[in-house]
Design an enzyme around this catalytic site. Structure first.
Site, PDB file in Angstrom:
ATOM      1  CB  VAL A  36       9.771  -9.969 -11.858  1.00  0.00           C
ATOM      2  CG1 VAL A  36      10.952 -10.738 -11.479  1.00  0.00           C
ATOM      3  CG2 VAL A  36       9.172  -9.365 -10.735  1.00  0.00           C
ATOM      4  NE  ARG A  49       1.993 -15.179  19.647  1.00  0.00           N
ATOM      5  CZ  ARG A  49       1.124 -14.279  20.009  1.00  0.00           C
ATOM      6  NH1 ARG A  49       0.373 -14.666  21.195  1.00  0.00           N
ATOM      7  NH2 ARG A  49       0.689 -13.069  19.650  1.00  0.00           N
ATOM      8  CE  LYS A 108       8.946   4.299  11.790  1.00  0.00           C
ATOM      9  NZ  LYS A 108       8.165   2.881  11.373  1.00  0.00           N
ATOM     10  CB  ILE A 139       4.855   8.862  -0.132  1.00  0.00           C
ATOM     11  CG1 ILE A 139       3.537   9.277   0.340  1.00  0.00           C
ATOM     12  CG2 ILE A 139       5.408  10.194  -0.876  1.00  0.00           C
ATOM     13  CD1 ILE A 139       3.417  10.385   1.424  1.00  0.00           C
ATOM     14  CD  GLU A 193       0.648   1.496  17.545  1.00  0.00           C
ATOM     15  OE1 GLU A 193      -0.200   0.508  18.444  1.00  0.00           O
ATOM     16  OE2 GLU A 193       0.742   1.129  16.462  1.00  0.00           O
ATOM     17  CG  ASP A 204       7.646   7.305  12.878  1.00  0.00           C
ATOM     18  OD1 ASP A 204       7.865   5.956  12.744  1.00  0.00           O
ATOM     19  OD2 ASP A 204       7.010   7.984  12.129  1.00  0.00           O
ATOM     20  CE  LYS A 208       8.334   6.979   9.299  1.00  0.00           C
ATOM     21  NZ  LYS A 208       6.746   7.182   9.323  1.00  0.00           N
ATOM     22  N   GLY A 309       0.075   2.168   7.395  1.00  0.00           N
ATOM     23  CA  GLY A 309      -1.101   1.316   7.163  1.00  0.00           C
ATOM     24  C   GLY A 309      -0.408   0.113   6.204  1.00  0.00           C
TER      25      GLY A 309
END
Length: 435
Positions: A36, A49, A108, A139, A193, A204, A208, A309
């Protein structure tokens, strides 16, 4: 800002992805500072929480439940948003931009629903809005579309962008399992899920696809513009039929430049389709993602890797963070939204592809000729047809040449009204090959 000034980062969310972002910020602090040009300092983490176990060890004083206060701090240079959903993410991102921070997001759903509002706010504030992690995890696909291919004309983007559905369909292909059985295995292994609706129904992937189409064709495309079908209706018989054709079934996000009634147009759709096993996307196994890009000058390109992930997604977030932090130090802004083309989005009925149609019929003379005549009446040309007799009934498997979705739908409706047709048992699109 000068070379010795640190870049101060606020993190929204410390779950699967957020905890890995925080971990990488700590573990790679020296390398990030070198890349940077200044230290990157985490100054706050907004969570729902306090005091619960997390996958990263951070000082307690960094945590807060007041996300609005955190994003509006004058000393925050970059806000990293990984909480997902529409609200409060939208309000927090807009507030961050209004108070002078640049934003890195993995959201997304929000970008696909209301990206225009976010881009306009970033433009007004003179700040960056980067979102590589929103599509296909680690990716690198959005940056190549936005920057590497900026001098080229992208004509088509074909992708496997949901790991859960790819795992399910891969299992159905490799083991002969049915959809429910493969879904249960995906849930047991943590790929799906407890409520898999967003994945298996295509929501989903549609979000995208909207982002990919917007970038590829310089046109605002929202999730509502994307035709969406999931994989819940894909049967073991469909997968077996694909195998007999030398194909495999994949849930594809397909974005393309088409010839519309008044000139160029964009098509964006998500649905299961058969693709030849010789196509590069056919070899994408398990929960991996891949995006296949076709352009006029570069030709065919494929981007492949883990599509979800904590660590893979965090890798994409950190890549954006480095770029945005450099821009802050140099006092510049990166590329913003490019929507100059403003092309219309083609209705699904006008989209053309090939089709694989299974029809259960009475095993009588003349039935095949009647079925063929129905296809001809609706301008759907037959490429191949196969008949299998089973006593008093038979099954016709028809593969068409390219035809519009509207013409194919009219053909199916007509067939279902024929006396000798018991059922149109399956209709699936065929993609990825040339006639």
């Amino acid at each position: 800002m000068n070379e010795k000034t640190s870049v101060r980062v606020a993190l929204l969310g410390c779950g699967v992805v957020g905890s890995q972002v925080a971990r990488l910020l700590h573990e790679q602090a020296n390398d990030l500072a070198a890349r940077v040009g200044a230290p990157v300092e985490l100054v706050g983490v907004a969570v729902r929480r306090l005091g619960i176990p997390r996958d990263v060890d951070l000082p307690e004083h960094l945590f807060t439940t007041d996300a609005e206060e955190l994003v509006s701090r004058e000393d925050v240079d970059v806000v990293v948003e990984v909480i997902g959903g529409i609200e409060p993410a939208r309000t927090l991102i807009l507030s961050a931009l209004e108070h002078g921070a640049s934003v890195v997001s993995a959201n997304k759903a929000l970008l696909a629903e209301d990206g225009g509002t976010l881009f306009e706010a970033a433009e007004k504030a003179g700040r960056d809005l980067y979102y590589e992690a929103a599509v296909a995890g680690a990716i690198p696909i959005l940056r190549p579309l936005r920057e590497s291919l900026a001098g080229d004309q992208v004509t088509r983007v074909l992708g496997i962008v949901n790991g859960t559905t790819n795992f399910i369909l891969d299992r159905m292909d490799s083991s002969g399992a049915g959809f429910n059985e493969a879904l249960e295995e995906a849930q047991e292994l943590g790929y799906a899920e407890a409520d898999p609706t967003a994945d298996v129904e295509g929501f989903d992937a549609a979000a995208k696809a909207a982002i990919l189409a917007s970038l590829a064709f310089h046109t605002r495309v929202t999730a509502a513009d994307v035709h969406r079908e999931g994989i819940a209706e894909v049967t073991a018989s469909d997968v077996a039929s694909a195998a007999e054709m030398g194909c495999v079934v994949k849930l594809l996000a397909i974005c393309a430049l088409e010839n519309g009634p008044d000139g160029p147009a964009v098509s964006a759709r998500v649905h299961p389709a058969m693709i030849p096993r010789t196509h590069p996307l056919a070899s994408v196994r398990e929960a991996y993602n891949a995006v296949f890009v076709e352009s006029e000058a570069a030709g065919q390109l494929m981007f492949y890797g883990p599509g979800a992930g904590g660590s893979p997604t965090a890798s994409a977030v950190l890549g954006d963070l480095v770029t945005v932090a450099r821009n802050r130090l140099e006092g510049v802004r990166g590329a913003g939204e490019s929507s100059y083309a403003d092309l219309p989005v083609l209705p699904m009925g006008r989209t053309q592809t090939r089709y694989h149609v299974q029809i259960d019929v009475d095993d009588k003379a003349g039935v095949l000729a009647t079925v063929a005549q129905v296809f001809a009446e609706h301008d759907v040309s037959i490429q191949t047809v196969r008949q299998e007799g089973r006593g008093d009934d038979a099954q016709l498997v028809v593969v068409s040449h390219r035809a519009s979705d509207a013409d194919l739908a009219a053909t199916v409706a007509h067939l279902q009204g024929l006396a000798n047709v018991r059922e149109v048992s399956s209709v699936m699109r065929v993609e990825g090959d040339q006639e």
